[in-house]
Write a protein that holds these residues in place. Structure first.
Motif, short mmCIF file in Angstrom:
data_model
loop_
_atom_site.label_atom_id
_atom_site.label_comp_id
_atom_site.label_asym_id
_atom_site.label_seq_id
_atom_site.Cartn_x
_atom_site.Cartn_y
_atom_site.Cartn_z
N GLU A 3 0.83 -1.21 0.00
CA GLU A 3 0.00 0.00 0.00
C GLU A 3 0.86 1.26 0.00
OE1 GLU A 3 -3.24 0.30 -0.64
OE2 GLU A 3 -3.09 -1.86 -0.96
N ALA A 4 1.98 1.22 0.75
CA ALA A 4 2.88 2.37 0.77
C ALA A 4 3.48 2.60 -0.62
CB ALA A 4 3.99 2.16 1.79
N LEU A 5 3.87 1.52 -1.30
CA LEU A 5 4.39 1.64 -2.67
C LEU A 5 3.33 2.19 -3.60
CD1 LEU A 5 6.46 -1.63 -3.14
CD2 LEU A 5 7.32 0.71 -3.06
N LYS A 6 2.13 1.67 -3.44
CA LYS A 6 1.02 2.11 -4.29
C LYS A 6 0.80 3.61 -4.12
CE LYS A 6 -3.29 -0.03 -5.59
NZ LYS A 6 -4.31 -0.98 -5.24
N ASP A 7 0.82 4.08 -2.87
CA ASP A 7 0.64 5.51 -2.60
C ASP A 7 1.78 6.33 -3.21
OD1 ASP A 7 -1.66 4.97 -1.21
OD2 ASP A 7 -0.73 5.11 0.78
N TYR A 8 3.00 5.84 -3.04
CA TYR A 8 4.16 6.56 -3.57
C TYR A 8 4.07 6.71 -5.08
CZ TYR A 8 8.94 7.51 -5.00
OH TYR A 8 10.05 8.05 -5.60
N PHE A 9 3.77 5.60 -5.77
CA PHE A 9 3.74 5.65 -7.23
C PHE A 9 2.44 6.23 -7.78
CE2 PHE A 9 7.20 2.58 -6.70
CZ PHE A 9 8.15 3.22 -7.48
N ALA A 10 1.47 6.47 -6.91
CA ALA A 10 0.23 7.12 -7.34
C ALA A 10 0.37 8.65 -7.28
CB ALA A 10 -0.94 6.68 -6.47
N VAL A 96 12.97 -0.68 -11.52
CA VAL A 96 13.17 0.51 -10.70
C VAL A 96 13.49 0.01 -9.29
CG1 VAL A 96 12.10 2.62 -9.80
CG2 VAL A 96 11.47 1.80 -12.09
N GLY A 97 14.76 0.14 -8.92
CA GLY A 97 15.19 -0.32 -7.60
C GLY A 97 14.85 0.71 -6.55
N LEU A 98 14.29 0.25 -5.45
CA LEU A 98 13.93 1.13 -4.34
C LEU A 98 14.95 0.99 -3.22
CD1 LEU A 98 10.10 0.45 -4.32
CD2 LEU A 98 11.34 2.26 -5.50
N PRO A 99 15.08 2.00 -2.36
CA PRO A 99 16.09 1.97 -1.30
C PRO A 99 16.00 0.74 -0.38
CG PRO A 99 15.15 4.16 -1.47
CD PRO A 99 14.36 3.28 -2.39
N ASP A 100 14.81 0.18 -0.21
CA ASP A 100 14.68 -0.97 0.69
C ASP A 100 15.03 -2.30 0.01
OD1 ASP A 100 12.53 -1.51 -0.96
OD2 ASP A 100 11.05 -1.57 0.67
N GLY A 101 15.47 -2.25 -1.25
CA GLY A 101 15.85 -3.46 -1.97
C GLY A 101 14.74 -4.03 -2.83
N THR A 102 13.52 -3.51 -2.69
CA THR A 102 12.40 -3.95 -3.52
C THR A 102 12.62 -3.45 -4.94
OG1 THR A 102 10.92 -3.76 -1.63
CG2 THR A 102 9.89 -3.83 -3.80
#
Length: 161
Positions: A3-10, A96-102
């Protein structure tokens, strides 16, 4: 986490960036996914042929197989990937690499690199239960681009992301 990723990319900033890339490259950057099952969002899907193929269980299974193979290879390499799906459409996937490794993937809808409908696509569609006349009509709505231009787009996107 999802959900946090979804919010960020939204966010408006990210969507504006994707729309700018789509306009600049004259194609549709259409989705952002974590994997085949977890779409974070879809910008747009200008490809009715893909939608028709995925409307059946067998077509959906083939699409899933294509994506799972190529997303994993793309994640491991860390580089944009250009691949041809089971239906003969070319796709670009950018990690697209994210800071948490995702890793999430920005993807472009299937594009055709052929001007005339290939016989193999007609045969393939027949095995999926899609009539040849329907495929012929739908293929005209699929964005055409030369392979050279697709490769150039990949390089540009690799530098932007």
């Amino acid at each position: 986490m999802r959900e946090a990723l979804k919010d960020y990319f939204a966010s408006g900033t990210w969507k504006a960036f994707v729309e700018d890339i789509s306009s600049y490259l004259e194609t549709s950057v259409c989705y952002l996914v974590m994997d085949h099952r977890q779409k974070l969002w879809t910008h747009r899907n200008d490809n009715p042929l893909c939608a028709r193929i995925r409307s059946g269980d067998r077509g959906e299974a083939l699409c899933k197989q294509d994506y799972e193979e190529h997303l994993e290879a793309c994640r491991l390499s860390g580089k944009p990937s250009l691949f041809t799906c089971h239906a003969g459409l070319v796709r670009i996937v950018i990690p697209v690499g994210l800071p948490d490794g995702t890793t999430v993937f920005l993807g472009m809808c299937g594009m055709r690199t052929w001007r005339r409908l290939p016989d193999r696509l007609l045969k393939h569609a027949g095995t999926l239960g899609i009539p040849a006349r329907e495929v012929a009509a739908l293929q005209n709505k699929v964005h055409y681009m030369t392979l050279k231009r697709l490769r150039t787009m990949m390089r540009i996107l690799g530098h932007l992301i």
